[in-house]
Design a protein around this motif. Structure first.
Motif, short mmCIF file in Angstrom:
data_model
loop_
_atom_site.label_atom_id
_atom_site.label_comp_id
_atom_site.label_asym_id
_atom_site.label_seq_id
_atom_site.Cartn_x
_atom_site.Cartn_y
_atom_site.Cartn_z
N TYR A 11 -19.24 -5.01 -50.11
CA TYR A 11 -18.70 -3.67 -50.05
C TYR A 11 -19.57 -2.72 -49.16
CZ TYR A 11 -16.72 0.73 -51.86
OH TYR A 11 -16.07 2.07 -51.78
N SER A 71 -16.51 -2.66 -40.30
CA SER A 71 -15.47 -3.29 -41.22
C SER A 71 -14.64 -4.01 -40.21
CB SER A 71 -14.75 -2.13 -41.80
OG SER A 71 -13.89 -1.34 -41.00
N SER A 84 -19.78 3.55 -45.37
CA SER A 84 -20.24 4.23 -44.06
C SER A 84 -20.39 5.60 -44.44
CB SER A 84 -18.86 3.93 -43.30
OG SER A 84 -19.36 4.64 -42.22
N THR A 139 -12.40 4.18 -42.43
CA THR A 139 -11.79 2.88 -43.11
C THR A 139 -11.31 2.74 -44.60
OG1 THR A 139 -14.14 2.43 -43.80
CG2 THR A 139 -13.53 1.55 -41.28
N ASP A 150 -15.42 5.43 -46.16
CA ASP A 150 -16.16 6.35 -45.42
C ASP A 150 -16.44 7.64 -46.11
OD1 ASP A 150 -16.70 6.25 -42.31
OD2 ASP A 150 -14.84 5.21 -42.56
N GLY A 182 -18.02 3.21 -39.67
CA GLY A 182 -17.06 2.34 -40.53
C GLY A 182 -16.28 1.59 -40.16
N MET A 219 -14.95 -6.74 -43.73
CA MET A 219 -15.57 -6.22 -45.02
C MET A 219 -14.97 -5.05 -45.46
SD MET A 219 -19.74 -5.47 -45.96
CE MET A 219 -20.13 -7.06 -45.52
N ALA A 220 -14.62 -5.01 -46.79
CA ALA A 220 -14.25 -3.57 -47.51
C ALA A 220 -14.97 -2.49 -47.25
CB ALA A 220 -14.02 -3.95 -49.05
N THR A 221 -14.66 -1.45 -47.00
CA THR A 221 -15.30 -0.23 -46.63
C THR A 221 -14.70 1.12 -46.85
OG1 THR A 221 -16.25 -1.51 -44.58
CG2 THR A 221 -16.68 0.67 -44.57
N THR A 250 -10.68 0.66 -51.65
CA THR A 250 -12.30 0.90 -51.57
C THR A 250 -12.51 2.38 -52.24
OG1 THR A 250 -11.95 1.90 -49.55
CG2 THR A 250 -12.42 -0.34 -49.52
#
Length: 470
Positions: free
Chosen positions: A337, A418, A340, A378, A427, A414, A423-425, A383
């Motif tokens: 995880y 991502s 950003s 993102t 902001d 971000g 990848m899970a992101t 998330t």
């Protein structure tokens, strides 16, 4: 809520950081200093890495990007990464490769506009320079930092008597109107600082010496600071910076007035969050790797070897994942995880119509979660839910931000990171005003809130991830 004394203490420590960092090179150096004091060790890209659980390390790129990480005590290749990404650069004026400009009896310094700055705010400011200089010392090429904190440059405004409509439509030409003054030709000649002596040099000798591309007075100043000779200068990357220091402001001491809040606030607080998360026992039980990635060149699109669009972070993640199955890296991404962290727009009291009526972040009201369905940010429902769970544990308030449908939307590293990593992101950022001005503004409470949220993120993300039931 934390006491005012605790809030101000955290804010003042941030001020000490930002006042020492006029360039990304200084920001990375200051982060390195703090990491080394906290027991982190430096790695080199070109060396082989032998990493073990509970190792704390960092690696740099171009001396303007830094990735630091702490390996959890229970980490095995294939386990996840808990990452905070931010950036070290800010909009500024940068000295051109050939900067010598002589005009109308003045010695000027040619500059290039870096990023999307509010350039009218650079007029009538007392400017110094800071950055890096490459110096030849015997048979070695050395990287030196320089920070001229006294006001040596100024971009003067045109008098309103000569431009009567200035207050209605002041839009300076970035090439011809935004050139800072260094000295007058008269005083330069009286003080032996160039002038007619430059004309005696042949074209061949001029091209042979980097220092001849710039005003002699500027070169003399740099050489005096670094204790080197002009012929030792190979190249440099100099950023102009406001010499007025960052300060606590407002009648109630509730604001920070500072250059480079975007994005040194998150570069600093993520560093503090990582270090603070490693001071207790939680790292021993962590199955993840805790990481901060502070990139250069975000303000110009991130497409550089040291930017977020490069493969630098991916290479670091792959090297840490080495030793497991052939798919250890891919397994790790699914468990990871990334936050950003970049500054956010607070509600502006004089331009409230620019804000969506249900998404108006305020100062002192918490860290801002940034959402955009068109993927300029993102954040997703998943998330954001993870972040809200962590923020609840940290007792840090969150706010939501979305731009109006008829307004353009900025972006961050971000979406770049991502998309590149899958990848899970999410902001996020601290609320602020005057973004991209030479002097920006935020609230004192954001520093402590960000530090607290980031520390708790590193400590609690693995358990929150395990709670996901889908």
């Amino acid at each position: 809520m934390a006491s005012k004394e605790v809030v101000l203490s955290a804010a003042k420590q941030f001020l000490n950081f930002v006042n020492k960092t006029p360039s990304p090179y200084h920001a990375v150096e200051e982060v390195k200093t703090r990491l080394l004091a906290a027991g982190f060790r430096e790695l080199r890209e070109a060396d082989s890495w032998d990493l073990k659980p509970k190792d704390k390390c960092f690696v740099t790129k171009n001396q303007s990007t830094i990735i630091a990480f702490a390996v959890g005590g229970q980490f095995k290749p294939g386990n996840g990464f808990s990452i905070i990404g931010a950036h070290t650069d800010s909009p500024c004026l940068k000295v051109k490769p050939v900067s010598k400009v002589n005009r109308c009896g003045f010695h000027l310094v040619g500059v290039e506009c870096y990023g999307g700055g509010i350039w009218h705010t650079w007029f009538d400011r007392d400017l110094g320079v800071g950055g890096r200089v490459l110096v030849k010392n015997g048979g070695r090429i050395e990287h030196r930092l320089v920070n001229i904190e006294r006001p040596i440059l100024r971009v003067p405004n045109i008098a309103i008597h000569l431009m009567r409509d200035m207050n209605e439509k002041f839009s300076p030409n970035k090439e011809s109107n935004l050139i800072p003054v260094l000295a007058t030709t008269v005083q330069s000649q009286l003080n032996g600082g160039g002038g007619s002596c430059d004309a005696s040099k042949t074209e061949e000798s001029k091209s042979a010496n980097q220092s001849d591309k710039h005003q002699a007075l500027l070169v003399q100043l740099l050489c005096g600071e670094l204790q080197v000779k002009p012929e030792q200068l190979l190249d440099f990357d100099l950023h102009l910076a406001d010499t007025q220091p960052a300060v606590i402001g407002g009648v109630l001491d509730e604001f920070i007035f500072s250059p480079r809040l975007d994005n040194l606030l998150n570069a600093y607080t993520s560093t503090v969050g990582l270090i603070n998360s490693c001071t207790g026992p939680s790292l021993d039980a962590d199955p993840n790797v805790r990481m901060i990635s502070l990139f250069d060149n975000e303000e110009v699109g991130s497409e550089s070897a040291q930017g977020a669009a490069s493969s630098f972070q991916e290479y670091v993640l792959r090297r840490i994942s080495t030793g497991g199955s052939q798919t250890a890296f891919e397994e790790a991404i699914a468990k990871s995880y990334m936050i950003s962290a970049d500054q956010a727009h607070a509600l502006h009291p004089n331009y409230s119509d620019k804000h969506e009526s249900n998404h108006q972040p305020g100062l002192h009201k918490g860290i801002v979660v940034k959402i955009n369905s068109n993927q300029r940010y993102t954040s997703t429902a998943i998330t954001m839910a993870i972040l809200r769970e962590i923020a609840g544990k940290a007792e840090v308030p969150l706010q939501d931000f979305m731009v109006k449908n008829d307004s353009p939307c900025g972006s961050t590293i971000g979406p770049i990171m991502s998309a590149k990593l899958g990848m899970a992101t999410v902001d996020i950022g601290a609320p602020m005003l005057s973004m991209h001005s030479i002097r920006e503004m935020c609230c004192t409470s954001s520093v402590l809130q960000a530090e607290t949220l980031f520390k708790n993120f590193f400590e609690h993300y693995p358990e929150v991830f395990k709670s996901l039931n889908f």
